[in-house]
Scaffold this active site. Structure first.
Site, PDB file in Angstrom:
ATOM      1  N   LYS A   8       0.832  -1.200   0.000  1.00  0.00           N
ATOM      2  CA  LYS A   8       0.000   0.000   0.000  1.00  0.00           C
ATOM      3  C   LYS A   8       0.872   1.257   0.000  1.00  0.00           C
ATOM      4  CE  LYS A   8      -3.696  -0.613   2.510  1.00  0.00           C
ATOM      5  NZ  LYS A   8      -4.323  -0.825   3.830  1.00  0.00           N
ATOM      6  N   ARG A  78      -3.063   3.263   8.531  1.00  0.00           N
ATOM      7  CA  ARG A  78      -3.418   2.109   7.700  1.00  0.00           C
ATOM      8  C   ARG A  78      -2.313   1.067   7.690  1.00  0.00           C
ATOM      9  NH1 ARG A  78      -4.441   4.669   1.938  1.00  0.00           N
ATOM     10  NH2 ARG A  78      -5.791   2.846   1.686  1.00  0.00           N
ATOM     11  N   GLY A  87      -8.196  -7.517   4.235  1.00  0.00           N
ATOM     12  CA  GLY A  87      -9.082  -7.639   5.386  1.00  0.00           C
ATOM     13  C   GLY A  87      -8.474  -8.322   6.596  1.00  0.00           C
ATOM     14  N   MET A  89      -5.707  -7.270   8.391  1.00  0.00           N
ATOM     15  CA  MET A  89      -5.153  -6.384   9.402  1.00  0.00           C
ATOM     16  C   MET A  89      -6.009  -5.114   9.479  1.00  0.00           C
ATOM     17  SD  MET A  89      -1.149  -6.976   9.008  1.00  0.00           S
ATOM     18  CE  MET A  89      -1.271  -6.379   7.370  1.00  0.00           C
ATOM     19  N   ARG A 322      -3.353  -1.367  -6.509  1.00  0.00           N
ATOM     20  CA  ARG A 322      -2.661  -2.659  -6.461  1.00  0.00           C
ATOM     21  C   ARG A 322      -3.075  -3.471  -7.683  1.00  0.00           C
ATOM     22  NH1 ARG A 322      -6.050  -4.515  -1.191  1.00  0.00           N
ATOM     23  NH2 ARG A 322      -8.021  -3.921  -2.083  1.00  0.00           N
ATOM     24  N   HIS A 412      -6.290 -40.530  -1.784  1.00  0.00           N
ATOM     25  CA  HIS A 412      -6.727 -41.194  -3.002  1.00  0.00           C
ATOM     26  C   HIS A 412      -7.986 -40.557  -3.568  1.00  0.00           C
ATOM     27  CE1 HIS A 412      -4.221 -45.070  -2.624  1.00  0.00           C
ATOM     28  NE2 HIS A 412      -3.687 -44.203  -3.457  1.00  0.00           N
ATOM     29  N   ARG A 574       1.933 -49.668 -19.111  1.00  0.00           N
ATOM     30  CA  ARG A 574       2.620 -50.339 -18.000  1.00  0.00           C
ATOM     31  C   ARG A 574       2.019 -51.724 -17.785  1.00  0.00           C
ATOM     32  NH1 ARG A 574       2.178 -47.743 -12.146  1.00  0.00           N
ATOM     33  NH2 ARG A 574       0.090 -48.626 -12.311  1.00  0.00           N
ATOM     34  N   SER A 728      10.869 -44.223 -16.826  1.00  0.00           N
ATOM     35  CA  SER A 728       9.804 -43.345 -16.369  1.00  0.00           C
ATOM     36  C   SER A 728       9.831 -43.367 -14.847  1.00  0.00           C
ATOM     37  CB  SER A 728       8.456 -43.830 -16.897  1.00  0.00           C
ATOM     38  OG  SER A 728       7.428 -43.021 -16.375  1.00  0.00           O
ATOM     39  N   ASN A 732       5.447 -41.270  -7.272  1.00  0.00           N
ATOM     40  CA  ASN A 732       4.592 -41.587  -6.121  1.00  0.00           C
ATOM     41  C   ASN A 732       5.235 -42.690  -5.284  1.00  0.00           C
ATOM     42  OD1 ASN A 732       2.803 -39.787  -7.181  1.00  0.00           O
ATOM     43  ND2 ASN A 732       1.315 -41.307  -7.875  1.00  0.00           N
ATOM     44  N   CYS A 796       6.137 -39.877 -14.317  1.00  0.00           N
ATOM     45  CA  CYS A 796       4.690 -39.985 -14.209  1.00  0.00           C
ATOM     46  C   CYS A 796       4.358 -39.998 -12.729  1.00  0.00           C
ATOM     47  CB  CYS A 796       4.168 -41.228 -14.917  1.00  0.00           C
ATOM     48  SG  CYS A 796       4.856 -42.760 -14.304  1.00  0.00           S
ATOM     49  N   TYR A 816      10.259 -35.403 -20.270  1.00  0.00           N
ATOM     50  CA  TYR A 816       8.843 -35.052 -20.211  1.00  0.00           C
ATOM     51  C   TYR A 816       8.260 -35.347 -18.831  1.00  0.00           C
ATOM     52  CZ  TYR A 816       7.870 -40.070 -20.676  1.00  0.00           C
ATOM     53  OH  TYR A 816       7.822 -41.409 -20.461  1.00  0.00           O
TER      54      TYR A 816
HETATM   55  P1  ADP Z   1      -7.693  -2.164   3.637  1.00  0.00           P
HETATM   56  O1  ADP Z   1      -6.310  -2.639   3.557  1.00  0.00           O
HETATM   57  O2  ADP Z   1      -8.566  -2.998   4.510  1.00  0.00           O
HETATM   58  O3  ADP Z   1      -8.290  -1.889   2.283  1.00  0.00           O
HETATM   59  P2  ADP Z   1      -7.230   0.656   3.883  1.00  0.00           P
HETATM   60  O4  ADP Z   1      -6.046   1.097   4.645  1.00  0.00           O
HETATM   61  O5  ADP Z   1      -7.123   0.686   2.410  1.00  0.00           O
HETATM   62  O6  ADP Z   1      -7.645  -0.778   4.415  1.00  0.00           O
HETATM   63  O7  ADP Z   1      -8.440   1.532   4.343  1.00  0.00           O
HETATM   64  C1  ADP Z   1      -9.757   1.174   4.036  1.00  0.00           C
HETATM   65  C2  ADP Z   1     -10.492   2.334   3.438  1.00  0.00           C
HETATM   66  O8  ADP Z   1     -10.437   3.450   4.287  1.00  0.00           O
HETATM   67  C3  ADP Z   1      -9.918   2.834   2.147  1.00  0.00           C
HETATM   68  O9  ADP Z   1     -10.384   2.128   1.078  1.00  0.00           O
HETATM   69  C4  ADP Z   1     -10.442   4.243   2.103  1.00  0.00           C
HETATM   70  O10 ADP Z   1     -11.732   4.234   1.556  1.00  0.00           O
HETATM   71  C5  ADP Z   1     -10.477   4.627   3.541  1.00  0.00           C
HETATM   72  N1  ADP Z   1      -9.323   5.474   3.857  1.00  0.00           N
HETATM   73  C6  ADP Z   1      -8.096   5.116   4.253  1.00  0.00           C
HETATM   74  N2  ADP Z   1      -7.292   6.191   4.404  1.00  0.00           N
HETATM   75  C7  ADP Z   1      -8.045   7.266   4.087  1.00  0.00           C
HETATM   76  C8  ADP Z   1      -7.798   8.668   4.027  1.00  0.00           C
HETATM   77  N3  ADP Z   1      -6.610   9.190   4.339  1.00  0.00           N
HETATM   78  N4  ADP Z   1      -8.802   9.456   3.632  1.00  0.00           N
HETATM   79  C9  ADP Z   1     -10.007   8.940   3.314  1.00  0.00           C
HETATM   80  N5  ADP Z   1     -10.313   7.647   3.355  1.00  0.00           N
HETATM   81  C10 ADP Z   1      -9.348   6.802   3.723  1.00  0.00           C
HETATM   82 MG    MG Z   2       4.300 -47.424  -8.887  1.00  0.00          MG
HETATM   83 MG    MG Z   3      -7.722  -0.720   0.966  1.00  0.00          MG
END
Ligand code: ADP
Ligand code: MG
Ligand code: MG
Length: 844
Positions: A8, A78, A87, A89, A322, A412, A574, A728, A732, A796, A816
């Site tokens: 990020k 953040r 989601g 952290m 990203r 299996h 085989r 061959s 396994n 194989c 192969y």
């Molecule tokens: P996650 O990794 O869970 O996506 P983020 O750090 O991206 O968490 O934060 C989640 C949301 O919070 C972002 O998508 C954004 O909408 C909002 N956010 C984060 N920082 C700011 C900021 N400086 N100003 C406005 N909104 C923010």
């Molecule tokens: Mg065998």
């Molecule tokens: Mg985010």
């Protein structure tokens, strides 16, 4: 600088560098987090001082002071790891807000509603993340207030409501923690950063890392960023967008937004978001800027991007960028389009597609729009979706998919399911199966064989009832991208195929021959088993020969189908491998039958049952895996090998007579001594030549080779190669015999614990054990080639379809790999990636 700034932080810094609008701020590096973790939570000397210096600078640049009564600076704190952990952290918004700064914010903006909305959000997030207050406590209060006011959405609440709500939230936090939240803004910041550091080690983050092979010691960065507000009324908004459609890969703007909202509102489903395109009508200028930023970022990174944005009073800010996660279908389409658009070359495109993901495309899948809730989860052992009625025994089953309570990814059930292209959810630990009562219990739910369930082998989820499915398609994108892979790879890719239908399918998927055709599966078919049993139980040579004579044309017909499907390409057949008692009834079942008949049955029947029981008892082995099987069996009963050789050669002659081009390879299993192969080869060659002579054919070439699946065979490969046209590696069995584990016993017990504890790095049956088994393969190849420079070598076994193993085998230099038909596209792509990785290593 991803490893230092996190994904990020690096993304935000890069956007700022190339002139895309992002809010001001600074990043606390992963190195600081790692140092704090090493210190048992104590920050390294000077860290807090440095952070404060950067905060001072941010205050100067923005002309605002954190938490001030007038024109306050508010920030977000953040998390941001090197590898995306969506989601997992925590993030805190609106930090710096308090009674006094909320008032200042209201006065500055002329919008008290926005100020109090921001405050109540902060109390909730700070309470949850820093103070550990259960989030539900806040949600309950919000719901209760909305009910009292008859409000459907958060935005229906009045200023006074929000002010009350903030007070309620603070009370909730106080009751939960026993103290008031700190009001000193810099102290809040210090604690928030510390909480984000700590969230790296939260249980859910740990589990996620284990599942995704992310190392535990990377730490997270912390991004401190000036807040911009999407919740400032109708000219403000927040949203998420992709530069292309992540489900289909189509080149179209894809995204959602909410007016007058903040942060996670869009993804949290609190209000139903609107389609990105509608932003054009509401906020045309911001929309136009967003479009050009999206173009810019996609071109800059040369890949589809996933973007978070906020509009404050008509001004656009980007908050995150990203690489967009996508389905396999989208991955192929995007790769192909980006190449066509000249943004990347084909090698870059190949590097970006995860071979394992291709599996998704070859099985019917759940309709992605379904909303059903799963009953339970197991391991996603074989991808695709299946709908069907529950069946509790193999005899009545015509399986659409497989669900097991025990067993791993390479059990299996899972191996077979993958081989057949059937979805499988394995080791669903909550299942209680009562096979006699024909019931399956999950928690309080009891299902019977009258019930239908849906399995999602791609995710491991099990749903009640029948969910809608969408069929698999081999698309143009698929063929194009795999064509690029074929241009790059050195390794050949063959299929493990036991039937004509398998061979046809395998060829469609790009197989360059059959690397393993198991003949014993042909013996198991219900119409053949009685003949096989007669052959095994025969008292005289004549009656045994009679049974074999009956089997020969049946086997021949099977081979004809396979040679036909693979005309022009090699087919390695085989000779029989398993011990003969595998074809007889189970010892315990037969004992029970005898007991039942003793209690009251036909005397004749009882006599027969007893005789059979005696035979089964005499043939039983303590360790069948290491018993009378493979070449040992055919050397004791050469007539079986003779029959199979005749069937193979006659099939080839018949197929050739139809103008096709069969390429015959006969493969001897479980050889440990060169002498075993020398003798077996003699039998095979004598028989084959007799057949060819009888047919008056002189120019049908066939080759005789051996499996290398015992350590002794790998070590004495130099001598064995004197009698082999090809090797061959049966990895396994070679894994079982090298490590000294029985796969069926290991996977359900100690191996699972070993993986959990990190005693072994990976399941050696799923991914080739490089240091042990891999070294034996290397040794076998080297020694074999020293004796016979034209020796062909292949692998194989399940490893032939595993990307990591393919990389290793490419380096070892086998000719192969051979894998189940549905893994062939995966193997083609993985083989290409192995070459590209190697080239990259050589460059470095
Ligand atoms: P996650 O990794 O869970 O996506 P983020 O750090 O991206 O968490 O934060 C989640 C949301 O919070 C972002 O998508 C954004 O909408 C909002 N956010 C984060 N920082 C700011 C900021 N400086 N100003 C406005 N909104 C923010
Ligand atoms: Mg065998
Ligand atoms: Mg985010």
């Amino acid at each position: 600088m991803r490893s230092l700034l996190g994904g990020k932080g690096a993304g935000v810094a890069e956007m700022r560098r190339i002139g895309v609008p992002v809010p001001d701020g600074f990043t606390v590096t992963t190195a600081a987090c790692v140092a704090a973790m090493r210190g048992g939570g104590t920050w390294p000397d000077g860290l807090w001082g440095e952070i404060q210096a950067h905060l001072d600078a941010l205050e100067r640049r923005t002309g605002r002071v954190l938490g001030a009564a007038e024109r306050p600076l508010l920030v977000s704190v953040r998390s941001g790891a090197v590898f995306s952990m969506p989601g997992m952290m925590d993030t805190i918004l609106n930090l710096g807000i308090s009674e006094q700064s909320a008032a200042g914010l209201a006065a500055e903006s002329g919008d008290p509603r926005f100020a109090w909305d921001s405050y109540r959000r902060f109390v909730q997030m700070y309470g949850e993340v820093v103070e550990g207050v259960p989030g539900q406590a806040f949600e309950d209060e919000l719901t209760a207030l909305k009910d009292r006011r008859g409000a459907r959405q958060d935005t229906d609440l009045t200023v006074d409501d929000l002010r009350d709500l903030t007070a309620t939230f603070r009370r909730v936090a106080r009751e939960s923690t026993g103290h008031d939240l700190p009001t000193e803004p810099r102290e809040q910041l210090r604690r928030a950063i510390d909480a984000v550091f700590a969230s790296w080690d939260s249980p859910r983050a740990q589990v996620y890392r284990r599942l995704n092979d992310i190392p535990d010691d990377l730490g997270t960065a912390v991004n401190v960023m000036q807040m911009v507000f999407g919740n400032k009324g109708g000219t403000s908004a927040t949203g998420v967008c992709f530069t292309r459609n992540p489900a289909t890969g189509a080149k179209e703007r894809y995204g959602e937004f909410l007016l007058d909202a903040q942060g996670e509102d869009v993804v949290a489903g609190i209000r139903t978001p609107r389609r990105l395109q509608e932003l054009e009508t509401v906020l045309p200028e911001a929309y136009a800027r967003l479009m050009s930023a999206m173009d810019r970022l996609e071109r800059h990174y040369g890949d589809m991007q996933d973007i978070e944005f906020t509009v404050e009073d008509g001004t656009l800010y980007l908050l995150q960028v990203r690489t967009g996660k996508r389905t396999a279908a989208a991955a192929l389409k995007v790769a192909r389009d980006l190449v066509a658009e000249g943004l990347i070359d084909t090698e870059t495109a190949l590097r970006r597609i995860d071979p394992a993901q291709l599996d998704q495309l070859l099985h019917p899948a759940l309709d992605p729009d379904h909303t059903a809730t799963p009953l339970t989860h197991g391991l996603n052992a074989s991808p695709g979706a299946a709908v069907g009625r529950l069946v509790f025994d193999a005899d009545t089953a015509a399986a659409q998919g497989v669900l097991t309570a025990h067993g791993g990814m390479t059990s299996h059930a899972a191996v077979v399911a993958r081989g057949m292209g059937k979805p499988c959810v394995a080791g669903a630990g909550d299942l209680r199966i009562d096979a006699d009562a024909r019931t399956l219990t999950i928690g309080g739910t009891v299902l019977t064989d009258a019930d239908t369930v849906t399995l999602d082998g791609t995710t491991g989820a099990v749903y009640p009832g029948a969910l809608p499915l969408v069929p698999p398609r081999v698309t143009d994108d698929f063929s194009t991208v795999l064509g690029w892979a074929d241009d790059v790879r050195r390794l050949g890719v063959r299929a493990n195929a036991d039937t004509g239908a398998d061979a046809v399918r395998a060829r469609e998927l790009g197989a360059e021959g059959v690397g393993l055709c198991r003949t014993e599966h042909m013996f198991m078919a219900t119409d053949r088993l009685p003949v096989v049993r007669r052959m095994i139980l025969a008292d005289t040579a004549a009656s045994r020969q009679a049974a074999l004579d009956q089997l020969l044309p049946v086997q021949q017909a099977d081979f004809e189908e396979i040679f036909t499907a693979m005309t022009g390409l090699p087919v390695a057949v085989r000779l029989i491998d398993p011990p003969l008692h595998e074809f007889l009834p189970d010892l315990v079942e037969q004992s029970l039958l005898v007991q039942r008949l003793e209690a009251g049955g036909e005397p004749g029947e009882l006599g027969q049952a007893r005789a059979l029981l005696a035979r089964i008892t005499s043939m039983a082995e303590a360790n069948p895996m290491l018993g009378t099987r493979g070449v040992r069996l055919t050397l004791l009963h050469p007539e079986i090998g003779v029959m199979q050789t005749r069937a193979i050669v006659r099939a080839a002659l018949a197929v050739r007579a139809r103008g096709l081009d069969p390429r015959v390879e006969i493969m001897v299993p479980l050889v440990g001594y060169a002498e075993e192969l020398r003798r077996m080869r003699e039998i095979v060659v004598a028989t084959a030549d007799e057949e060819l002579a009888a047919a008056g054919v002189t120019d049908l070439a066939y080759r005789v080779g051996t499996m290398i699946e015992l350590p002794r065979a790998a070590l004495t490969a130099g001598e064995i190669a004197e009698h082999a046209d090809f090797f061959s590696f049966g990895t396994n069995d070679l894994t079982q015999t090298t490590i000294g584990v029985s796969r069926d016993d290991a996977e359900g017990s100690f191996l699972a614990a070993y993986l959990e504890e990190g005693i072994v790095p990976a399941d050696p049956f799923a991914s080739l054990d490089a240091d042990g088994v891999g070294e034996l393969v290397r040794t076998g190849v080297e020694r074999g080639l020293r004796t016979r420079p034209d020796l062909e070598t292949g692998v194989c076994g399940e490893h032939g379809g595993d990307p990591a193993s393919i990389t290793l085998l490419d380096r070892i230099g086998v000719d192969y790999v051979s894998c189940s038909p549905y893994r062939i596209p995966v193997a083609r792509l993985a083989a290409a990636r192995a070459r590209l990785d190697d080239a990259a290593r050589d460059d470095a």
